[in-house]
Write a protein that holds these residues in place. Structure first.
Motif, mmCIF file in Angstrom:
data_model
loop_
_atom_site.group_PDB
_atom_site.id
_atom_site.type_symbol
_atom_site.label_atom_id
_atom_site.label_comp_id
_atom_site.label_asym_id
_atom_site.label_seq_id
_atom_site.Cartn_x
_atom_site.Cartn_y
_atom_site.Cartn_z
ATOM 1 N N ALA A 17 -5.009 -19.641 -5.680
ATOM 2 C CA ALA A 17 -6.380 -19.331 -4.635
ATOM 3 C C ALA A 17 -7.848 -20.954 -5.248
ATOM 4 C CB ALA A 17 -7.107 -17.923 -4.619
ATOM 5 N N VAL A 18 -7.155 -21.805 -4.564
ATOM 6 C CA VAL A 18 -7.547 -22.604 -5.224
ATOM 7 C C VAL A 18 -8.833 -23.123 -3.920
ATOM 8 C CG1 VAL A 18 -6.726 -23.621 -7.438
ATOM 9 C CG2 VAL A 18 -6.638 -24.714 -4.675
ATOM 10 N N THR A 19 -9.569 -22.611 -3.286
ATOM 11 C CA THR A 19 -10.714 -22.910 -2.183
ATOM 12 C C THR A 19 -11.671 -24.036 -3.275
ATOM 13 O OG1 THR A 19 -11.698 -21.363 -0.962
ATOM 14 C CG2 THR A 19 -8.918 -21.723 -0.535
ATOM 15 N N ASN A 54 -6.974 -31.240 8.719
ATOM 16 C CA ASN A 54 -7.351 -32.631 8.322
ATOM 17 C C ASN A 54 -6.538 -32.073 6.444
ATOM 18 O OD1 ASN A 54 -7.870 -33.539 10.558
ATOM 19 N ND2 ASN A 54 -10.349 -32.945 10.328
ATOM 20 N N SER A 55 -7.305 -31.418 6.820
ATOM 21 C CA SER A 55 -6.357 -31.384 4.861
ATOM 22 C C SER A 55 -5.158 -31.325 4.611
ATOM 23 C CB SER A 55 -7.386 -30.611 3.786
ATOM 24 O OG SER A 55 -8.410 -30.354 4.490
ATOM 25 N N LEU A 56 -4.775 -31.025 4.887
ATOM 26 C CA LEU A 56 -3.025 -30.807 5.089
ATOM 27 C C LEU A 56 -2.790 -32.618 5.379
ATOM 28 C CD1 LEU A 56 -2.017 -27.388 7.075
ATOM 29 C CD2 LEU A 56 -2.344 -27.543 4.454
ATOM 30 N N GLN A 108 -1.231 -24.034 8.299
ATOM 31 C CA GLN A 108 -2.687 -24.166 8.627
ATOM 32 C C GLN A 108 -3.265 -22.429 8.906
ATOM 33 O OE1 GLN A 108 -4.034 -26.457 12.620
ATOM 34 N NE2 GLN A 108 -6.182 -25.704 12.115
ATOM 35 N N GLY A 109 -4.247 -21.767 8.126
ATOM 36 C CA GLY A 109 -4.437 -19.970 8.108
ATOM 37 C C GLY A 109 -5.845 -20.174 7.728
ATOM 38 N N ASP A 110 -6.946 -19.329 7.552
ATOM 39 C CA ASP A 110 -7.455 -19.291 6.830
ATOM 40 C C ASP A 110 -7.243 -18.223 5.986
ATOM 41 O OD1 ASP A 110 -10.511 -18.068 6.556
ATOM 42 O OD2 ASP A 110 -10.590 -18.741 8.133
ATOM 43 N N GLY A 111 -7.484 -18.027 4.885
ATOM 44 C CA GLY A 111 -7.665 -17.311 3.283
ATOM 45 C C GLY A 111 -8.496 -15.733 3.659
ATOM 46 N N VAL A 112 -8.870 -15.951 4.808
ATOM 47 C CA VAL A 112 -9.685 -14.783 4.837
ATOM 48 C C VAL A 112 -9.550 -13.715 5.853
ATOM 49 C CG1 VAL A 112 -12.173 -15.516 4.647
ATOM 50 C CG2 VAL A 112 -11.567 -15.581 6.782
ATOM 51 N N ILE A 138 -0.894 -23.926 1.558
ATOM 52 C CA ILE A 138 -2.233 -23.601 2.591
ATOM 53 C C ILE A 138 -3.568 -23.900 3.220
ATOM 54 C CG2 ILE A 138 -3.429 -20.995 4.197
ATOM 55 C CD1 ILE A 138 -1.508 -19.447 2.130
ATOM 56 N N ASP A 139 -4.185 -24.130 4.475
ATOM 57 C CA ASP A 139 -5.714 -24.601 4.105
ATOM 58 C C ASP A 139 -5.712 -24.569 6.094
ATOM 59 O OD1 ASP A 139 -7.387 -26.758 2.485
ATOM 60 O OD2 ASP A 139 -8.118 -26.453 4.665
ATOM 61 N N LYS A 140 -7.412 -23.928 6.059
ATOM 62 C CA LYS A 140 -8.009 -23.235 6.650
ATOM 63 C C LYS A 140 -7.965 -25.059 7.756
ATOM 64 C CE LYS A 140 -12.657 -22.944 5.859
ATOM 65 N NZ LYS A 140 -13.846 -22.452 6.213
ATOM 66 N N ILE A 155 -0.271 -22.575 -2.135
ATOM 67 C CA ILE A 155 -1.463 -22.435 -2.127
ATOM 68 C C ILE A 155 -2.374 -22.812 -2.253
ATOM 69 C CG2 ILE A 155 -2.384 -25.062 -3.682
ATOM 70 C CD1 ILE A 155 -0.435 -25.646 -4.812
ATOM 71 N N LEU A 156 -2.969 -21.693 -1.946
ATOM 72 C CA LEU A 156 -4.432 -21.817 -0.640
ATOM 73 C C LEU A 156 -5.477 -22.560 -1.280
ATOM 74 C CD1 LEU A 156 -5.598 -19.852 1.370
ATOM 75 C CD2 LEU A 156 -6.625 -18.510 -0.212
ATOM 76 N N GLY A 157 -6.013 -24.349 -0.035
ATOM 77 C CA GLY A 157 -6.815 -24.622 -0.463
ATOM 78 C C GLY A 157 -5.466 -25.899 -0.500
ATOM 79 N N GLY A 197 -7.674 -29.216 -0.986
ATOM 80 C CA GLY A 197 -8.460 -30.175 -0.786
ATOM 81 C C GLY A 197 -8.094 -31.300 -2.415
ATOM 82 N N ARG A 198 -9.051 -31.515 -3.057
ATOM 83 C CA ARG A 198 -8.334 -32.728 -4.129
ATOM 84 C C ARG A 198 -7.459 -31.419 -5.003
ATOM 85 N NH1 ARG A 198 -15.119 -33.599 -4.156
ATOM 86 N NH2 ARG A 198 -14.298 -31.625 -3.993
ATOM 87 N N LEU A 199 -8.054 -30.888 -5.645
ATOM 88 C CA LEU A 199 -7.699 -30.049 -6.200
ATOM 89 C C LEU A 199 -6.191 -29.460 -6.083
ATOM 90 C CD1 LEU A 199 -7.019 -28.819 -9.312
ATOM 91 C CD2 LEU A 199 -8.337 -26.887 -8.320
HETATM 92 P P1 AMP Z 1 -12.034 -29.348 -2.770
HETATM 93 O O1 AMP Z 1 -13.267 -28.946 -3.191
HETATM 94 O O2 AMP Z 1 -12.045 -30.642 -2.306
HETATM 95 O O3 AMP Z 1 -10.594 -28.917 -3.462
HETATM 96 O O4 AMP Z 1 -11.619 -28.960 -0.400
HETATM 97 C C1 AMP Z 1 -10.868 -27.087 -0.576
HETATM 98 C C2 AMP Z 1 -10.514 -26.892 0.223
HETATM 99 O O5 AMP Z 1 -10.179 -25.747 0.444
HETATM 100 C C3 AMP Z 1 -10.597 -27.845 1.770
HETATM 101 O O6 AMP Z 1 -9.768 -28.505 1.977
HETATM 102 C C4 AMP Z 1 -11.090 -26.387 2.634
HETATM 103 O O7 AMP Z 1 -11.019 -26.455 4.248
HETATM 104 C C5 AMP Z 1 -10.037 -25.766 1.782
HETATM 105 N N1 AMP Z 1 -10.681 -24.241 2.864
HETATM 106 C C6 AMP Z 1 -12.170 -23.803 2.134
HETATM 107 N N2 AMP Z 1 -11.913 -22.291 2.659
HETATM 108 C C7 AMP Z 1 -11.043 -21.397 3.116
HETATM 109 C C8 AMP Z 1 -10.281 -20.592 3.525
HETATM 110 N N3 AMP Z 1 -11.120 -19.480 3.860
HETATM 111 N N4 AMP Z 1 -8.813 -20.662 4.023
HETATM 112 C C9 AMP Z 1 -8.122 -21.651 3.845
HETATM 113 N N5 AMP Z 1 -8.212 -22.856 3.360
HETATM 114 C C10 AMP Z 1 -9.663 -23.343 2.755
#
Ligand code: AMP
Length: 142
Positions: A71-73, A34-36, A49-53, A29-31, A5-7, A9-11
């Motif tokens: 992919a749910v960022t 704090n989200s993790l 911890q990692g950036d999806g780009v 994975i999340d960049k 799962i990339l992202g 956040g809430r979802l």
């Molecule tokens: P939400 O809209 O609450 O589902 O949150 C979206 C999540 O996606 C947040 O925790 C962001 O930190 C994460 N996010 C946004 N862009 C990226 C990225 N490029 N790589 C990894 N995580 C990301």
């Protein structure tokens, strides 16, 4: 199943919790660290911890076969790019991208990329809620 799962956040958080409880091996994975940190204390999957780009994260996470990739960022561009990398380069069988823009979601669907569009899901649900059908006769929106 091994689910990536990339992202987170809430979802992503909800998906990670539910799929882990159902016995799947989950990597989230999340960049943003704090989200993790919002993952449950008893989350038994892997949190990275990692950036999806950044391509390196995919190399590392897909060195082992994944069955599903979400992919749910909150970035449509990131999600579509990530889903395509997972599908084309790493041959993940099931990849799904969250796309907020209904026009782009439809266009990507037509190109064979599975998408979920929260905007159109919400629109359908709202219209159903004001339809003249009695509440108990309403079908749930998937
Ligand atoms: P939400 O809209 O609450 O589902 O949150 C979206 C999540 O996606 C947040 O925790 C962001 O930190 C994460 N996010 C946004 N862009 C990226 C990225 N490029 N790589 C990894 N995580 C990301």
């Amino acid at each position: 199943m091994r689910v990536v799962i990339l992202g987170c956040g809430r979802l992503g958080l909800r998906l990670a919790a539910k799929l882990t409880k159902e016995g799947n091996r989950v990597v989230v994975i999340d960049k943003n660290q704090n989200s993790l940190h919002k993952l449950d204390r008893d989350f038994s999957g892997e949190a990275l911890q990692g950036d999806g780009v950044n391509m390196e994260i995919y190399q590392s996470v897909f060195s082992e076969k994944a069955d599903v990739f979400f992919a749910v960022t909150n970035s449509d561009n990131t999600n579509i790019m990530a889903a395509e990398i997972a599908r084309q380069k790493y041959k993940v069988e099931k990849t799904i991208a969250r796309i907020g823009d209904p026009i782009r979601a439809k266009a990507f669907e037509e190109l064979g990329i599975e998408t979920v569009c929260p905007t159109t899901m919400c629109e359908k649900k709202l219209l159903k809620m004001i339809s003249p059908v009695k509440p108990q006769d309403r079908e749930e929106v998937d």
